[in-house]
Design a protein around this motif. Structure first.
Motif, PDB file in Angstrom:
ATOM      1  N   LYS A 101     -35.465 -40.885  15.440  1.00  0.00           N
ATOM      2  CA  LYS A 101     -34.449 -40.218  16.163  1.00  0.00           C
ATOM      3  C   LYS A 101     -34.819 -39.174  16.879  1.00  0.00           C
ATOM      4  O   LYS A 101     -33.948 -38.260  17.388  1.00  0.00           O
ATOM      5  CB  LYS A 101     -33.062 -39.787  15.197  1.00  0.00           C
ATOM      6  CG  LYS A 101     -32.660 -41.243  14.604  1.00  0.00           C
ATOM      7  CD  LYS A 101     -31.500 -40.850  13.565  1.00  0.00           C
ATOM      8  CE  LYS A 101     -31.230 -42.041  12.975  1.00  0.00           C
ATOM      9  NZ  LYS A 101     -30.120 -41.724  11.741  1.00  0.00           N
ATOM     10  N   GLY A 102     -35.879 -38.816  17.009  1.00  0.00           N
ATOM     11  CA  GLY A 102     -36.620 -37.452  17.647  1.00  0.00           C
ATOM     12  C   GLY A 102     -36.421 -35.936  16.879  1.00  0.00           C
ATOM     13  O   GLY A 102     -36.607 -35.087  17.508  1.00  0.00           O
ATOM     14  N   MET A 103     -36.115 -36.358  15.449  1.00  0.00           N
ATOM     15  CA  MET A 103     -35.887 -35.298  14.886  1.00  0.00           C
ATOM     16  C   MET A 103     -37.314 -34.745  14.053  1.00  0.00           C
ATOM     17  O   MET A 103     -38.083 -35.724  13.825  1.00  0.00           O
ATOM     18  CB  MET A 103     -34.812 -35.281  13.578  1.00  0.00           C
ATOM     19  CG  MET A 103     -33.532 -35.750  14.293  1.00  0.00           C
ATOM     20  SD  MET A 103     -32.704 -34.551  15.334  1.00  0.00           S
ATOM     21  CE  MET A 103     -32.411 -33.367  14.168  1.00  0.00           C
ATOM     22  N   ASP A 104     -37.229 -33.258  13.942  1.00  0.00           N
ATOM     23  CA  ASP A 104     -38.605 -33.009  13.284  1.00  0.00           C
ATOM     24  C   ASP A 104     -38.825 -33.368  11.954  1.00  0.00           C
ATOM     25  O   ASP A 104     -37.571 -33.045  11.141  1.00  0.00           O
ATOM     26  CB  ASP A 104     -38.629 -31.512  13.377  1.00  0.00           C
ATOM     27  CG  ASP A 104     -38.920 -30.710  14.803  1.00  0.00           C
ATOM     28  OD1 ASP A 104     -39.620 -31.652  15.588  1.00  0.00           O
ATOM     29  OD2 ASP A 104     -38.342 -29.695  15.171  1.00  0.00           O
ATOM     30  N   ILE A 105     -39.864 -33.781  11.290  1.00  0.00           N
ATOM     31  CA  ILE A 105     -39.990 -34.184  10.206  1.00  0.00           C
ATOM     32  C   ILE A 105     -41.414 -33.579   9.554  1.00  0.00           C
ATOM     33  O   ILE A 105     -42.428 -33.179  10.382  1.00  0.00           O
ATOM     34  CB  ILE A 105     -39.962 -35.558   9.718  1.00  0.00           C
ATOM     35  CG1 ILE A 105     -40.969 -36.451  10.472  1.00  0.00           C
ATOM     36  CG2 ILE A 105     -38.463 -36.212   9.850  1.00  0.00           C
ATOM     37  CD1 ILE A 105     -41.108 -37.795  10.126  1.00  0.00           C
ATOM     38  N   LEU A 106     -41.718 -33.492   8.233  1.00  0.00           N
ATOM     39  CA  LEU A 106     -43.099 -33.167   7.746  1.00  0.00           C
ATOM     40  C   LEU A 106     -43.477 -34.515   7.181  1.00  0.00           C
ATOM     41  O   LEU A 106     -42.501 -34.948   6.480  1.00  0.00           O
ATOM     42  CB  LEU A 106     -43.075 -32.052   6.923  1.00  0.00           C
ATOM     43  CG  LEU A 106     -42.789 -30.695   7.495  1.00  0.00           C
ATOM     44  CD1 LEU A 106     -42.709 -29.460   6.275  1.00  0.00           C
ATOM     45  CD2 LEU A 106     -44.044 -30.334   8.288  1.00  0.00           C
ATOM     46  N   VAL A 107     -44.736 -34.726   7.247  1.00  0.00           N
ATOM     47  CA  VAL A 107     -45.349 -35.977   6.606  1.00  0.00           C
ATOM     48  C   VAL A 107     -46.238 -35.567   5.718  1.00  0.00           C
ATOM     49  O   VAL A 107     -47.211 -34.595   6.140  1.00  0.00           O
ATOM     50  CB  VAL A 107     -45.691 -36.986   7.371  1.00  0.00           C
ATOM     51  CG1 VAL A 107     -46.118 -38.396   6.802  1.00  0.00           C
ATOM     52  CG2 VAL A 107     -44.499 -37.458   8.278  1.00  0.00           C
ATOM     53  N   GLY A 108     -46.428 -36.222   4.585  1.00  0.00           N
ATOM     54  CA  GLY A 108     -47.873 -35.748   3.596  1.00  0.00           C
ATOM     55  C   GLY A 108     -47.873 -36.912   2.410  1.00  0.00           C
ATOM     56  O   GLY A 108     -47.179 -37.740   2.396  1.00  0.00           O
ATOM     57  N   HIS A 109     -48.843 -36.741   1.522  1.00  0.00           N
ATOM     58  CA  HIS A 109     -48.826 -37.542   0.471  1.00  0.00           C
ATOM     59  C   HIS A 109     -49.524 -36.499  -0.710  1.00  0.00           C
ATOM     60  O   HIS A 109     -50.197 -35.690  -0.467  1.00  0.00           O
ATOM     61  CB  HIS A 109     -49.964 -38.722   0.810  1.00  0.00           C
ATOM     62  CG  HIS A 109     -51.285 -38.162   1.119  1.00  0.00           C
ATOM     63  ND1 HIS A 109     -51.701 -38.116   2.288  1.00  0.00           N
ATOM     64  CD2 HIS A 109     -52.185 -38.105   0.114  1.00  0.00           C
ATOM     65  CE1 HIS A 109     -52.888 -37.809   2.544  1.00  0.00           C
ATOM     66  NE2 HIS A 109     -53.442 -37.761   1.187  1.00  0.00           N
ATOM     67  N   ILE A 110     -49.566 -36.846  -1.773  1.00  0.00           N
ATOM     68  CA  ILE A 110     -49.820 -36.446  -3.169  1.00  0.00           C
ATOM     69  C   ILE A 110     -50.348 -37.565  -4.131  1.00  0.00           C
ATOM     70  O   ILE A 110     -50.126 -38.676  -4.053  1.00  0.00           O
ATOM     71  CB  ILE A 110     -48.974 -35.539  -3.893  1.00  0.00           C
ATOM     72  CG1 ILE A 110     -47.817 -36.270  -4.340  1.00  0.00           C
ATOM     73  CG2 ILE A 110     -48.478 -34.419  -2.936  1.00  0.00           C
ATOM     74  CD1 ILE A 110     -46.917 -35.316  -5.236  1.00  0.00           C
TER      75      ILE A 110
END
Length: 202
Positions: free
Chosen positions: A49-58
């Motif tokens: 949707k064009g919204m800012d997100i953060l992506v990661g993994h643990i």
């Protein structure tokens, strides 16, 4: 995060660029009734949707992820350069201080499926391998090696608020030349980084 008004950075494009350049952050939530923090890469991206997100993994062995469903509100902390500033560099008497850049990102976290995790790993590795002499690509890794994906939990943070503090001696513009000169005399990379930031803000 408490930030005096003259140190707030509300230029979202500048803050986004900072997050992309300083993406090794600290993921904070409540786990088993206690504050819990993990130091990991957290990449700024956009959702469909064009919204800012953060992506990661643990690591799946890290119990933090088990709290994501019941405590979906999380905080991600990012630090930039920082440095001690001696008041001997000022024209008038004052106490010493510390200059720094810090960004806090708040949002709701959700666990990703394996396909989305794999996509995020491709982006992560490609971003940091492009400067390598012999870049690694996940596409070329064996099935045996890639089975390690079973040992991680991927997630995205749907951002609700970004707070940025850029404390760069804004209240002492008359002292900027001396402050920058003294910072650049040190052997501290953080001091050099602050000097550059002060110059950019002028």
């Amino acid at each position: 995060m408490y930030t005096p008004s003259h140190y707030k950075n509300e230029n979202l494009d500048e803050v986004r660029d900072f997050l992309k350049q300083n993406s090794f952050g600290i993921l904070v939530n409540q786990t088993d009734g206690r504050p819990w923090a993990t130091h990991i890469p957290l990449e700024l991206d956009r959702d469909d949707k064009g919204m800012d997100i953060l992506v990661g993994h643990i690591a799946k062995a890290n119990p933090q992820w088990k709290s994501f469903v019941e405590n979906e509100e999380v905080l991600a902390i990012f630090n930039g350069p920082h440095s001690y500033v001696s008041s001997s560099w000022y024209k008038q008497e004052e106490v010493p201080t510390w200059n720094y850049i810090a960004v806090h990102v708040y949002g709701k976290i959700q666990i990703l499926n394996e396909g989305a995790v794999l996509d995020s790993l491709h982006k992560l590795v490609d971003k940091y391998e492009k400067e390598s002499t012999n870049p690694v690509s996940i596409h070329n890794l064996s099935h045996k090696t890639m089975r390690q994906i079973k040992g991680i939990v991927g997630f995205q943070i749907n951002i609700s608020d970004i707070q940025a503090t850029y404390k760069l001696s804004q209240t002492r513009p008359e002292d900027h030349p001396k402050i920058m000169g003294e910072l650049l005399k040190t052997k501290n990379p953080g001091s050099h980084g602050i000097a550059i930031r002060i110059k950019q803000k002028k």
